[in-house]
Design an enzyme around this catalytic site. Structure first.
Site, PDB file in Angstrom:
ATOM      1  N   GLY A  83      -3.438   7.461 -11.124  1.00 20.64           N
ATOM      2  CA  GLY A  83      -4.278   6.424 -11.449  1.00 20.64           C
ATOM      3  C   GLY A  83      -5.877   6.624 -11.557  1.00 20.64           C
TER       4      GLY A  83
ATOM      5  CD  GLU B  24      -2.364   6.886 -15.302  1.00 21.78           C
ATOM      6  OE1 GLU B  24      -2.390   6.256 -14.322  1.00 21.78           O
ATOM      7  OE2 GLU B  24      -1.177   6.660 -16.168  1.00 21.78           O
TER       8      GLU B  24
HETATM    9  N1  CO8 Z   1      -2.404   6.439  -2.135  1.00 19.70           N
HETATM   10  C1  CO8 Z   1      -2.608   5.914  -0.879  1.00 19.70           C
HETATM   11  N2  CO8 Z   1      -3.460   6.639   0.093  1.00 19.70           N
HETATM   12  C2  CO8 Z   1      -3.775   7.883  -0.089  1.00 19.70           C
HETATM   13  C3  CO8 Z   1      -3.725   8.275  -1.635  1.00 19.70           C
HETATM   14  C4  CO8 Z   1      -2.833   7.372  -2.487  1.00 19.70           C
HETATM   15  N3  CO8 Z   1      -2.817   7.921  -3.839  1.00 19.70           N
HETATM   16  N4  CO8 Z   1      -3.938   9.671  -1.507  1.00 19.70           N
HETATM   17  C5  CO8 Z   1      -4.689   9.911  -0.323  1.00 19.70           C
HETATM   18  N5  CO8 Z   1      -4.299   8.763   0.376  1.00 19.70           N
HETATM   19  C6  CO8 Z   1      -4.669   8.704   1.968  1.00 19.70           C
HETATM   20  C7  CO8 Z   1      -3.696   9.719   2.562  1.00 19.70           C
HETATM   21  O1  CO8 Z   1      -2.573   9.044   3.200  1.00 19.70           O
HETATM   22  C8  CO8 Z   1      -4.700  10.129   4.078  1.00 19.70           C
HETATM   23  O2  CO8 Z   1      -4.576   8.769   4.676  1.00 19.70           O
HETATM   24  P1  CO8 Z   1      -4.440   8.982   6.272  1.00 19.70           P
HETATM   25  O3  CO8 Z   1      -5.478   9.584   6.793  1.00 19.70           O
HETATM   26  O4  CO8 Z   1      -4.202   7.389   6.708  1.00 19.70           O
HETATM   27  O5  CO8 Z   1      -2.864   9.514   6.397  1.00 19.70           O
HETATM   28  C9  CO8 Z   1      -6.013  10.107   3.305  1.00 19.70           C
HETATM   29  O6  CO8 Z   1      -5.719   9.281   2.003  1.00 19.70           O
HETATM   30  C10 CO8 Z   1      -6.318  11.429   3.004  1.00 19.70           C
HETATM   31  O7  CO8 Z   1      -5.514  12.249   2.316  1.00 19.70           O
HETATM   32  P2  CO8 Z   1      -4.836  13.226   2.673  1.00 19.70           P
HETATM   33  O8  CO8 Z   1      -4.712  13.498   4.092  1.00 19.70           O
HETATM   34  O9  CO8 Z   1      -3.591  13.697   2.103  1.00 19.70           O
HETATM   35  O10 CO8 Z   1      -5.832  14.631   2.122  1.00 19.70           O
HETATM   36  P3  CO8 Z   1      -5.738  15.893   1.761  1.00 19.70           P
HETATM   37  O11 CO8 Z   1      -7.159  16.388   1.357  1.00 19.70           O
HETATM   38  O12 CO8 Z   1      -4.826  17.006   2.614  1.00 19.70           O
HETATM   39  O13 CO8 Z   1      -4.827  15.851   0.366  1.00 19.70           O
HETATM   40  C11 CO8 Z   1      -4.647  14.949  -1.859  1.00 19.70           C
HETATM   41  C12 CO8 Z   1      -5.489  15.311  -0.759  1.00 19.70           C
HETATM   42  C13 CO8 Z   1      -3.667  16.189  -2.389  1.00 19.70           C
HETATM   43  C14 CO8 Z   1      -5.241  14.141  -3.024  1.00 19.70           C
HETATM   44  C15 CO8 Z   1      -3.120  14.050  -0.997  1.00 19.70           C
HETATM   45  O14 CO8 Z   1      -3.853  13.108  -0.489  1.00 19.70           O
HETATM   46  C16 CO8 Z   1      -2.320  13.461  -2.284  1.00 19.70           C
HETATM   47  O15 CO8 Z   1      -1.468  14.126  -2.672  1.00 19.70           O
HETATM   48  N6  CO8 Z   1      -2.481  12.186  -2.611  1.00 19.70           N
HETATM   49  C17 CO8 Z   1      -1.672  11.318  -3.493  1.00 19.70           C
HETATM   50  C18 CO8 Z   1      -1.874  11.817  -5.014  1.00 19.70           C
HETATM   51  C19 CO8 Z   1      -1.045  11.194  -5.900  1.00 19.70           C
HETATM   52  O16 CO8 Z   1       0.275  11.249  -5.744  1.00 19.70           O
HETATM   53  N7  CO8 Z   1      -1.640  10.403  -6.906  1.00 19.70           N
HETATM   54  C20 CO8 Z   1      -0.865   9.407  -7.672  1.00 19.70           C
HETATM   55  C21 CO8 Z   1      -0.178   8.128  -7.172  1.00 19.70           C
HETATM   56  S1  CO8 Z   1       0.771   7.144  -8.317  1.00 19.70           S
HETATM   57  C22 CO8 Z   1      -0.342   6.555  -9.333  1.00 19.70           C
HETATM   58  O17 CO8 Z   1      -1.490   6.897  -9.476  1.00 19.70           O
HETATM   59  C23 CO8 Z   1       0.350   5.742 -10.275  1.00 19.70           C
HETATM   60  C24 CO8 Z   1      -0.733   5.161 -11.436  1.00 19.70           C
HETATM   61  C25 CO8 Z   1       0.157   4.264 -12.192  1.00 19.70           C
HETATM   62  C26 CO8 Z   1      -0.588   2.973 -12.646  1.00 19.70           C
HETATM   63  C27 CO8 Z   1      -1.722   2.520 -11.939  1.00 19.70           C
HETATM   64  C28 CO8 Z   1      -1.389   1.313 -11.258  1.00 19.70           C
HETATM   65  C29 CO8 Z   1      -2.462   0.764 -10.455  1.00 19.70           C
END
Ligand code: CO8
Length: 257
Positions: free
Chosen positions: A108, A111
């Site tokens: 997102g 996007e």
């Molecule tokens: N949602 C919720 N929490 C998140 C997200 C997310 N997308 N991304 C990161 N966080 C949180 C982590 O859970 C973490 O929280 P906590 O400290 O409580 O564990 C904190 O942010 C820091 O993240 P990381 O420890 O994972 O940080 P890294 O530097 O190790 O990794 C990354 C960074 C690679 C970005 C990793 O966090 C990751 O892979 N995040 C998810 C990315 C992802 O899959 N995005 C797509 C999500 S689905 C989507 O966007 C669908 C869109 C559809 C339409 C939109 C409708 C609103």
């Protein structure tokens, strides 16, 4: 507002919106998106604002929709929440909207950047549609806007593998306007905004609408649409001022009237 901050006059005629959920890498929860939608609507109605910059922080523009908020949802929950009406409203923003992206612009987040009119990226920016890795797919325009921006082959690869591309690759594929050193991405976006803010706001809105129409219609209809908007610019004081200033060899003073 809890998850965004706004500077209405960040610079003359330029508003700055910061996504502000740093601990969650600016994951886009429902409240953040509603705050963003309402802010953009208010800025669109503010005559002192001509260009809007949307940014996050150095580590993340936005790492996607909030996965934790979506994790337990059913299809019908998602349907009933109808979060896409928020996205549809954001798309209706009439003023030029520039995304200043550093760090992650994923799912997102990618996007949302693509919903903006232009993207200025820091060299550390990473773009991707990794939804496939969590068992879903892009839902806020990723399969459509990414494909239009970078072509089918690369878009298909990103959507099906979830791989990220670097800022340089994004520039190469035409997804972003420019890439600058990380400490300069907001400055570079502001420079671009400053240039546009000096133009006629009426012409800028009509021109934005016309460029966007190129993606929504076939050529003849797009040309027809462009022509009507071109004629409409001649109803503005800015057209009179702009052409008069040219003839008089001076800088125009546009008012948005
Ligand atoms: N949602 C919720 N929490 C998140 C997200 C997310 N997308 N991304 C990161 N966080 C949180 C982590 O859970 C973490 O929280 P906590 O400290 O409580 O564990 C904190 O942010 C820091 O993240 P990381 O420890 O994972 O940080 P890294 O530097 O190790 O990794 C990354 C960074 C690679 C970005 C990793 O966090 C990751 O892979 N995040 C998810 C990315 C992802 O899959 N995005 C797509 C999500 S689905 C989507 O966007 C669908 C869109 C559809 C339409 C939109 C409708 C609103």
């Amino acid at each position: 507002m809890e998850f965004i901050t706004v500077k209405t006059q960040y610079k003359k005629h330029i508003a700055l919106i910061n996504l502000n959920r740093p601990k969650e890498l600016n994951a886009l929860n429902l409240q953040l998106m509603t705050e963003l939608k309402d802010t953009l609507k208010a800025l669109d109605e503010d005559d002192d604002v001509r260009v809007i910059i949307l940014t996050g922080n150095e580590k993340a523009f936005a790492a996607g929709a909030d996965i934790k908020q979506m994790a337990g949802k059913t299809a019908i929950d998602m349907l009933n929440v109808d979060q896409f009406s928020t996205w549809d409203q954001i798309k209706k923003t009439k003023k030029p909207l520039i995304a200043a992206v550093s760090g992650f612009a994923l799912g997102g987040g990618c996007e949302l950047a693509m919903t903006c009119d232009m993207i200025v990226a820091s060299e550390s920016a990473k773009f991707g549609q990794p939804e496939i890795k969590i068992g879903v797919m892009p839902g806020a325009g990723g399969t459509q806007r990414l494909t239009r921006a970078i072509g089918k082959a690369k878009a298909m690869e990103l959507v099906l593998t979830g791989n990220f591309i670097s800022a340089e690759e994004a520039l190469h594929y035409g997804l972003v306007n420019k890439v600058v050193p990380t400490e300069m991405y907001l400055e570079a976006a502001t420079e671009l905004a400053t240039q546009i803010a000096q133009m006629s706001p009426v012409a800028a809105k009509l021109a934005k609408e016309s460029v966007n129409r190129a993606f929504e219609t076939h050529l003849d209809e797009g040309l027809h649409f462009e022509r009507k908007n071109f004629y409409l610019t001649f109803a503005s004081e800015d057209q009179t001022e702009g052409m008069k200033a040219f003839v008089e060899k001076r800088k125009p003073e546009f008012t948005g009237k």
